[in-house]
Design a protein around this motif. Sequence first.
Motif, PDB file in Angstrom:
ATOM      1  N   ILE A  10       0.860  -1.183   0.000  1.00 21.52           N
ATOM      2  CA  ILE A  10       0.000   0.000   0.000  1.00 21.52           C
ATOM      3  C   ILE A  10       0.895   1.232   0.000  1.00 21.52           C
ATOM      4  N   CYS A  11       0.611   2.173  -0.868  1.00 24.48           N
ATOM      5  CA  CYS A  11       1.364   3.427  -0.861  1.00 24.48           C
ATOM      6  C   CYS A  11       0.886   4.273   0.318  1.00 24.48           C
ATOM      7  N   ILE A  12       1.828   4.758   1.106  1.00 26.84           N
ATOM      8  CA  ILE A  12       1.472   5.531   2.306  1.00 26.84           C
ATOM      9  C   ILE A  12       1.772   7.022   2.137  1.00 26.84           C
ATOM     10  N   LEU A  13       2.040   7.432   0.892  1.00 27.75           N
ATOM     11  CA  LEU A  13       2.453   8.823   0.691  1.00 27.75           C
ATOM     12  C   LEU A  13       1.304   9.824   0.725  1.00 27.75           C
ATOM     13  N   CYS A  14       0.080   9.345   0.458  1.00 24.91           N
ATOM     14  CA  CYS A  14      -1.050  10.269   0.544  1.00 24.91           C
ATOM     15  C   CYS A  14      -2.291   9.483   0.954  1.00 24.91           C
ATOM     16  N   PRO A  15      -3.380  10.180   1.324  1.00 24.05           N
ATOM     17  CA  PRO A  15      -4.555   9.482   1.873  1.00 24.05           C
ATOM     18  C   PRO A  15      -5.244   8.526   0.893  1.00 24.05           C
ATOM     19  N   LEU A  16      -4.951   8.606  -0.395  1.00 21.91           N
ATOM     20  CA  LEU A  16      -5.585   7.678  -1.344  1.00 21.91           C
ATOM     21  C   LEU A  16      -5.190   6.227  -1.069  1.00 21.91           C
ATOM     22  N   GLY A  17      -3.976   6.033  -0.582  1.00 18.11           N
ATOM     23  CA  GLY A  17      -3.521   4.685  -0.217  1.00 18.11           C
ATOM     24  C   GLY A  17      -3.642   3.676  -1.343  1.00 18.11           C
ATOM     25  N   CYS A  18      -3.081   3.992  -2.495  1.00 19.54           N
ATOM     26  CA  CYS A  18      -3.176   3.097  -3.659  1.00 19.54           C
ATOM     27  C   CYS A  18      -2.585   1.720  -3.331  1.00 19.54           C
ATOM     28  N   LYS A  19      -3.254   0.687  -3.811  1.00 13.77           N
ATOM     29  CA  LYS A  19      -2.774  -0.686  -3.640  1.00 13.77           C
ATOM     30  C   LYS A  19      -1.882  -1.007  -4.836  1.00 13.77           C
ATOM     31  N   GLN A  38      -1.020   5.896  -8.965  1.00 15.56           N
ATOM     32  CA  GLN A  38      -1.654   7.000  -9.688  1.00 15.56           C
ATOM     33  C   GLN A  38      -0.721   8.176  -9.902  1.00 15.56           C
ATOM     34  N   CYS A  39       0.532   8.056  -9.458  1.00 14.36           N
ATOM     35  CA  CYS A  39       1.448   9.178  -9.677  1.00 14.36           C
ATOM     36  C   CYS A  39       2.898   8.701  -9.639  1.00 14.36           C
ATOM     37  N   LYS A  40       3.797   9.599 -10.074  1.00 12.73           N
ATOM     38  CA  LYS A  40       5.230   9.289 -10.179  1.00 12.73           C
ATOM     39  C   LYS A  40       5.854   9.060  -8.791  1.00 12.73           C
TER      40      LYS A  40
END
Length: 123
Positions: A10-19, A38-40
Amino acid sequence: MTDSESREMICILCPLGCKMQVSEKPEQPGELKVRGIQCKKGKEYACEEYKNPTRILTSTVVIHNAPLPRLPVKTSRALPKGLIYPAMEEINRVEITGPVKIGTVIIKDLLGSGIDIVASRSL
Ligand code: SF4
């Protein structure tokens, strides 16, 4: 490389938390394929986490001559995950005497990592 060797995180860089799913490109060993982002920035995070996962470690050490029995401490920067348990053993051996100021180095160059354990608060 097969799909079974892809790693989910899980990406923890922003609240979207992309899997995210991260795997090595079979045609280019060492190159990573990242899906679900969803981003670089997410791609950079996924690659770093795949190759060298790190964590900020927080804990406490025994402190004497202070109003509380334990002083909160943390690593000065993220520690490779493989060093977390040996680091905890080192931290558990430490006893210090107050007063201590926030940011004071409690353990210098923890396990030769170049990372310090510092006080998270004054006590
Ligand atoms: S990949 Fe980008 S959009 Fe998705 S959680 Fe990470 S930072 Fe946020």
